[in-house]
Every structure is written in C-alpha cells, then in structure tokens.
Design a protein around this motif. Sequence first.
Motif, PDB file in Angstrom:
ATOM      1  N   LEU A 250       0.683  -1.272  -0.293  1.00  0.00           N
ATOM      2  CA  LEU A 250      -0.125  -0.044  -0.337  1.00  0.00           C
ATOM      3  C   LEU A 250       1.054   0.923   0.041  1.00  0.00           C
ATOM      4  N   MET A 251       2.027   1.088   0.634  1.00  0.00           N
ATOM      5  CA  MET A 251       2.956   2.353   0.885  1.00  0.00           C
ATOM      6  C   MET A 251       3.470   2.515  -0.655  1.00  0.00           C
ATOM      7  N   VAL A 252       4.174   1.594  -1.487  1.00  0.00           N
ATOM      8  CA  VAL A 252       4.401   1.371  -2.361  1.00  0.00           C
ATOM      9  C   VAL A 252       3.774   2.129  -3.810  1.00  0.00           C
TER      10      VAL A 252
ATOM     11  N   ALA B 123      13.504  -1.535  14.718  1.00  0.00           N
ATOM     12  CA  ALA B 123      13.701  -0.348  13.843  1.00  0.00           C
ATOM     13  C   ALA B 123      13.595  -0.230  12.399  1.00  0.00           C
ATOM     14  N   LEU B 124      13.816  -1.621  11.637  1.00  0.00           N
ATOM     15  CA  LEU B 124      14.182  -1.420  10.455  1.00  0.00           C
ATOM     16  C   LEU B 124      13.087  -0.667   9.690  1.00  0.00           C
ATOM     17  N   VAL B 125      11.561  -1.667  10.105  1.00  0.00           N
ATOM     18  CA  VAL B 125      10.431  -0.846  10.019  1.00  0.00           C
ATOM     19  C   VAL B 125       9.900   0.728   9.834  1.00  0.00           C
TER      20      VAL B 125
ATOM     21  N   LEU C 210      12.050   2.629  -7.127  1.00  0.00           N
ATOM     22  CA  LEU C 210      12.601   3.201  -6.490  1.00  0.00           C
ATOM     23  C   LEU C 210      12.582   2.287  -4.854  1.00  0.00           C
ATOM     24  N   CYS C 211      11.705   2.994  -5.151  1.00  0.00           N
ATOM     25  CA  CYS C 211      10.668   2.692  -3.460  1.00  0.00           C
ATOM     26  C   CYS C 211      10.665   0.981  -2.688  1.00  0.00           C
TER      27      CYS C 211
ATOM     28  N   PHE D 162      11.266  -3.745  -0.752  1.00  0.00           N
ATOM     29  CA  PHE D 162      11.461  -5.055  -1.057  1.00  0.00           C
ATOM     30  C   PHE D 162      12.893  -6.167  -0.636  1.00  0.00           C
ATOM     31  N   THR D 163      13.717  -4.794  -0.525  1.00  0.00           N
ATOM     32  CA  THR D 163      14.908  -5.097   0.102  1.00  0.00           C
ATOM     33  C   THR D 163      14.722  -5.808   2.068  1.00  0.00           C
TER      34      THR D 163
END
Length: 127
Positions: free
Chosen positions: A15-17, A70-72, A96-97, A102-103
């Motif tokens: 949803l964000m991307v 933290a990664l989220v 890019l997003c 995904f990474t």
Amino acid sequence: MLFFLDLSLAIPLTLMVLEQKNIQYSQTVAIANAAYAAYKLIMAIKNKKSANKSKNLSIKMLRFLNLKDALVAILSLQYTLIITFDKGINKNMQILCAISTFTIWLTLIIMSIVNLKKFIEIKNDKL
C-alpha cells in the motif's frame, strides 16, 4: 510467529509503495519521524551487539525484535519523507521505493530465518 509478522508486512508495504493511502505530513512531523527512526536504529544496533554477548535467550529475542522494528521504522520514514517533500511517489520514485522496500522486507525475512536457526541450535545445546 516471526514469519507470520514478516509476511503480514507485505500488505502495508504494498500500500505504501503503490501510494494507495495518501497521507499528508507536515515538515515538522517528517523531521521528528526522521529523528525517531535514527535514534531507534542506533539504539537497536547497540543493544543487539550487547545482547549477542548474553546467554539469555529472551534478551536476545527482544533485541532482535527491536532491530526488526527499527527497520520497519526506516520504511515508514522513507514513505513519510517522500510524501512530505516530494508530494507523492512519481514513476521513478516508485521503482526506487519498491526496490528499497523489497530489500528491507527480504532482509527481515532472512533475519528471521537466521535467528530461528541460531535459537534452535542454542535450544538443542541446552538439552
């Protein structure tokens, strides 16, 4: 359980991307979010390093969860900064997003697999 959490992140990340839910942030909120995400990441890495020395499995697991959180937060920061300062995700930014999201998501899944393997080994050594 961690895999379920990682897999359940796929929906909000998509949803964000795809910018399915447009939210407006002020510059102050975006900068505060950046400070929060930076602090959270620094503390999570610091605590994870110190937890690696510990033999307590519960502490290791909590520090591991803090690092994943933290990664989220970094993913949330990415979205916040793009929405605030770029006024939305254009075609180039969407690619890019998608790649960066995904990474990080793949990193979360790999972290879960590696840590599950470590925790099983530790559990088997105690038996």
